[in-house]
Structures are given as structure tokens and as C-alpha cells.
Design a protein around this motif. Sequence first.
Motif, PDB file in Angstrom:
ATOM      1  N   ARG A 154       0.824  -1.210   0.000  1.00 58.18           N
ATOM      2  CA  ARG A 154       0.000   0.000   0.000  1.00 58.18           C
ATOM      3  C   ARG A 154       0.859   1.261   0.000  1.00 58.18           C
ATOM      4  O   ARG A 154       0.496   2.273  -0.619  1.00 58.18           O
ATOM      5  N   LEU A 155       1.998   1.221   0.670  1.00 57.78           N
ATOM      6  CA  LEU A 155       2.916   2.355   0.601  1.00 57.78           C
ATOM      7  C   LEU A 155       3.431   2.537  -0.817  1.00 57.78           C
ATOM      8  O   LEU A 155       3.491   3.663  -1.341  1.00 57.78           O
ATOM      9  N   ALA A 156       3.797   1.423  -1.455  1.00 60.03           N
ATOM     10  CA  ALA A 156       4.292   1.498  -2.832  1.00 60.03           C
ATOM     11  C   ALA A 156       3.217   2.051  -3.761  1.00 60.03           C
ATOM     12  O   ALA A 156       3.499   2.867  -4.655  1.00 60.03           O
ATOM     13  N   ASP A 157       1.987   1.615  -3.550  1.00 59.17           N
ATOM     14  CA  ASP A 157       0.882   2.113  -4.378  1.00 59.17           C
ATOM     15  C   ASP A 157       0.699   3.623  -4.236  1.00 59.17           C
ATOM     16  O   ASP A 157       0.225   4.286  -5.162  1.00 59.17           O
ATOM     17  N   LYS A 158       1.076   4.158  -3.072  1.00 61.63           N
ATOM     18  CA  LYS A 158       0.972   5.599  -2.844  1.00 61.63           C
ATOM     19  C   LYS A 158       2.258   6.333  -3.230  1.00 61.63           C
ATOM     20  O   LYS A 158       2.356   7.557  -3.045  1.00 61.63           O
ATOM     21  N   GLY A 159       3.235   5.575  -3.724  1.00 59.09           N
ATOM     22  CA  GLY A 159       4.473   6.199  -4.162  1.00 59.09           C
ATOM     23  C   GLY A 159       5.535   6.331  -3.100  1.00 59.09           C
ATOM     24  O   GLY A 159       6.488   7.108  -3.262  1.00 59.09           O
ATOM     25  N   PHE A 160       5.419   5.578  -2.008  1.00 60.60           N
ATOM     26  CA  PHE A 160       6.405   5.646  -0.930  1.00 60.60           C
ATOM     27  C   PHE A 160       7.258   4.382  -0.900  1.00 60.60           C
ATOM     28  O   PHE A 160       6.754   3.268  -1.108  1.00 60.60           O
ATOM     29  N   ALA A 161       8.542   4.540  -0.599  1.00 60.48           N
ATOM     30  CA  ALA A 161       9.428   3.398  -0.406  1.00 60.48           C
ATOM     31  C   ALA A 161       9.008   2.630   0.846  1.00 60.48           C
ATOM     32  O   ALA A 161       8.562   3.208   1.841  1.00 60.48           O
ATOM     33  N   SER A 162       9.161   1.313   0.791  1.00 63.35           N
ATOM     34  CA  SER A 162       8.753   0.460   1.914  1.00 63.35           C
ATOM     35  C   SER A 162       9.558   0.746   3.170  1.00 63.35           C
ATOM     36  O   SER A 162       9.090   0.523   4.294  1.00 63.35           O
ATOM     37  N   THR A 163      10.777   1.229   3.012  1.00 64.21           N
ATOM     38  CA  THR A 163      11.674   1.437   4.147  1.00 64.21           C
ATOM     39  C   THR A 163      11.337   2.686   4.955  1.00 64.21           C
ATOM     40  O   THR A 163      12.052   3.019   5.904  1.00 64.21           O
ATOM     41  N   ASN A 164      10.251   3.378   4.606  1.00 59.06           N
ATOM     42  CA  ASN A 164       9.814   4.509   5.418  1.00 59.06           C
ATOM     43  C   ASN A 164       9.281   4.084   6.777  1.00 59.06           C
ATOM     44  O   ASN A 164       9.138   4.922   7.668  1.00 59.06           O
ATOM     45  N   VAL A 165       8.945   2.806   6.936  1.00 54.38           N
ATOM     46  CA  VAL A 165       8.381   2.334   8.204  1.00 54.38           C
ATOM     47  C   VAL A 165       9.214   1.190   8.762  1.00 54.38           C
ATOM     48  O   VAL A 165       9.867   0.444   8.026  1.00 54.38           O
ATOM     49  N   VAL A 166       9.167   1.073  10.071  1.00 55.25           N
ATOM     50  CA  VAL A 166       9.769  -0.051  10.802  1.00 55.25           C
ATOM     51  C   VAL A 166       8.629  -0.809  11.466  1.00 55.25           C
ATOM     52  O   VAL A 166       7.631  -0.217  11.883  1.00 55.25           O
ATOM     53  N   PHE A 167       8.778  -2.125  11.565  1.00 59.62           N
ATOM     54  CA  PHE A 167       7.750  -2.962  12.180  1.00 59.62           C
ATOM     55  C   PHE A 167       8.243  -3.514  13.515  1.00 59.62           C
ATOM     56  O   PHE A 167       9.324  -4.112  13.579  1.00 59.62           O
ATOM     57  N   GLY A 168       7.460  -3.285  14.559  1.00 64.42           N
ATOM     58  CA  GLY A 168       7.730  -3.940  15.828  1.00 64.42           C
ATOM     59  C   GLY A 168       7.060  -5.308  15.805  1.00 64.42           C
ATOM     60  O   GLY A 168       5.836  -5.409  15.767  1.00 64.42           O
ATOM     61  N   VAL A 169       7.872  -6.347  15.792  1.00 60.03           N
ATOM     62  CA  VAL A 169       7.352  -7.715  15.635  1.00 60.03           C
ATOM     63  C   VAL A 169       7.238  -8.359  17.007  1.00 60.03           C
ATOM     64  O   VAL A 169       8.216  -8.441  17.757  1.00 60.03           O
TER      65      VAL A 169
END
Length: 495
Positions: A379-394
Motif C-alpha cells: 500500500r505504501l508502494a501504491d501511494k508512491g512511498f518506499a517500503s523502508t519509510n516504516v519499521v515494524f515492531g514484531v
Amino acid sequence: MTTNRFAPVAPLFATDAYKLGHIQQYTLAGEGRVTGVYANYTNRSSLIPQIDHVVHFGLQAFIAGNLVADFEPFFAADEDEVCSLYEERVTSILGPNTIGSDHIRALHRRGHLPLRFCAVPEGTLVPIKVPSFTVENTDPEFYWLTNYIETALSAGVWHPSTTATIAHSYRQILQDWATKTGGPAAAVDFQAHDFSYRGQTSDQSAAASGAGHLLSFQGTDSLVSLDWIDRFYGGEYVAASVPATEHSVMMAGIATIGERDMFSRLLDLYPTGIVSVVSDTFDLWRVLTDYLPTLKDKVLARNGRLVIRPDSGNPADILCGTDAATGGDGPVERGVVELLWDIFGGTVNDAGYRELDTHIGAIYGDSITRERADEICKRLADKGFASTNVVFGVGSYSYQYVTRDTFGSAVKATWAEVDGHGFDLAKNPVTDSGTKKSATGRLAVLRGEDGELTLVQQASAEQEAASLLQPVWQDGEFLQFQTFADVRDTLAGQV
């Protein structure tokens, strides 16, 4: 405070109660002269779509902890004392002790466990239905010992191995999206951060699972893993975190000085480096549309990054915004990443995707799964954002919503020596789907022409010698020992 007088025999009871009498039951086979039992550990199935290999990890820790360190008090204690304590406890469990303690006395005199483990290198991606390791007794008197340790062995290995496998899958997902959207490859090292400690069943499970996470990533808050790694593997590794608030901190600040001023003081407290601030104690959208714009200059003046952490709601909707088909253009529809872009801007990378200014970022650490991480990246890619803009707390959604059945992990005997002859053993329940059908005979793992690991059943001596299942521990001594860096390198070197 009480003392445990049974401490010297505690490792002897790290098993199922029903196994106590197996020493006698084995002697019903043939003429009763059982001298060898050979078993293997195999992941027999996968309940997770698209995962058909399991990372071998945790055996070295089990051996060093359960079979060496835990047995030191047993071998150091007086022989008569351990036999007396053993018989007392067995009687309390099973009634009048018909098992005796002669076998315990004999084991005590050996001074170590007469077992041999043969395994692929830890960090190896092992296909489903191919064994990761085998175990057998090295002294004919101790045929009963191989499957006696099966319970603790299964419990000790399946969870770190399962976590390592799921973490590796996260790594593959995040690497693929970073490549597609032009995000920096180095960011993936820290893009999944271990938040799982509080959701684990114990310190020990958190430590082992957290180590499995660190085979694929470098970010963790599970500090309990560090001593576990140092104790059982050693060597250099990276386990990093950042200063971060929690709701108790924010509530105290909000109640006394207000949320905007609390953010400001946090930026003063940490003038450099990364600081993560939980931002939805009350109104996430107000933080993003009111407080942060007024603090923009202060954020951009720092030599570091402010990371905004939402903690509630649907992760994909919170980060990426709700479906644009709703027709709205408010904060809820835009989502955290786009709102941060609106305030702080950033750059467009060579792949044509937007990357937030390096002074700002986002992390989401609630209810993250592999599927949700993949959806968010898409969904980030679909909006034109790189995936690495977010970090995931797993956390526990990934590392505790699993069982031994997640990969069908099991120890099964496949060969025995009875009355001087070797016999191939197998199980194949007619009522089962085929999952529980075991291998048979002595086993080898060879690499096929396509590079894949394959199982050879009823292996010859020559095939065993050529097998990737090589001796790693025998009669109390490690024959092969891997540092944590070795395990990481082994895993990273595979597709």
C-alpha cells in the motif's frame, strides 16, 4: 525460602513421566538385547503458506544448556545420593519403583551423556521432510537415553528454530519490497524490531526466540536474548535499540505539561540520535496535524531522527490511510506516512519512490504479521512511498502465535540395534493424512544436482559419511561449535 534437595537429579526429570519405564519396555523386543536407538529431528509439514524450508537453529544451545550445564550438578553429586533421590521421586510419581536406579548409577559413573548428535550447520534452510539432525547412543548400555531426552530436545529446539524461520521470511518480504521501491538495503537490517518479550511464556522462551529473530535482523528490545547468545554461541553480533517512550511516560507528561511540550522536552533530552515516541496515547491525528507542525524546525534541527509510533488500530490503515474510495482527504484517509511527508517532506529515490526526510520516521508495533507487513509495503508502494519509510515492531502475533505443529517438528526413532542386528524402524498410521509417516533406517542428507537438500533413507555407511549430517557433539564434547556470527552467515548465504 526453600532449597531444592532434588536439584542433583532435576535434569533426569526433564522428560515425560511415561518415558521412565522405557528402559524395561525396550527389552521386550527380540530376545531383549537392545543396544542402540537412533532418532532424528524433522520438520514434517508447514502451516504457513509459502514457507517450505525451516531454519535449523537452537540445537547447540540445547546441548550446551540441557545436556552439559544442567547435568553438572548430577555428575558432581554423590552417587548414592542421586540414586536415592531418583528412586524417591520415581516412587512418588509411579508408585512402588520397579524401575530401580542401576541405570542411573551407571550413567553417573560415565560422567557424561553417551550420545552423538549429527547435524547440518545451524542457519541452514532445511526443506520440509528433511531431517535437521540425528541423535543416538554411543554406549550399548545406554540405548534408553536417546529417546529419553526427546521431550526436552523437542521443547528446546522447535521454538528458536520456528522464530528464526519466520524472521527469515520477514527478511525476504522486506528485502523484496526495498528492492522494488528503491529503499536503502541497509535499512532492512533494522526494519523488523523484536517487541515479543512480554508476549512470551517465560524468560527462557523469550531469550531463545529473540535470538532466532537476531539471525535475520539487528533491532531488538528483548535484552534477555543477549546473555543467551553469549552463553551458548558467543562471537560478535549486533543487537541494537533506541531510546523510546511508553504510554506511562507519555501519560505522566500529558497530565502535567501537555503532549506538545512533552514532545518538545523529549527532543531536548535527546538532541542527537534516534528517539521513538508513542503518539496515540489520546489522539494520534492531533499529534500529526497540530503538535508536529509546530515542532517542525526543532525536529529538522536535530542530528538524528524522531520516530512516531502509533500503537492502536488497523496497522495498514493507520500507516497508509484508509481506502481513497471513501472520498475523504482527512488525516484518517491520508495515514501516518503521508501526513509526515506533508510536514517534513523528503526525497524521491532513483526508483521513483518517496523517502521521508531523514529526521523523521514511523514504527508500528502492534499486531504485526508477515501478511500485514507485506500489505503495508504494497500500500505504501501504491501511494508512491518506499517500503523502508516504516519499521515494524514484531511481537507475539508472529513469534508466539505458533506451536510445535507450525512446522510439524518432531523427534522420531528410525533405526535400532536389537540382538546384534540393525532394524529399520518406521511409523505410518493408517488413520493419518501422511504427515506423520516417518523416515526409516539410518539417514543421510545429500545435496541434489539442483542444490537442494534431499533425504536418503536406509543410508549406507558411505552415504552417511558423505552426509551433511555431521557429528557436532559426542560423549560430552563439542566436535563442531558455531558462533552466532557463523550461524547468521550461514543463513544469509542462502537464497
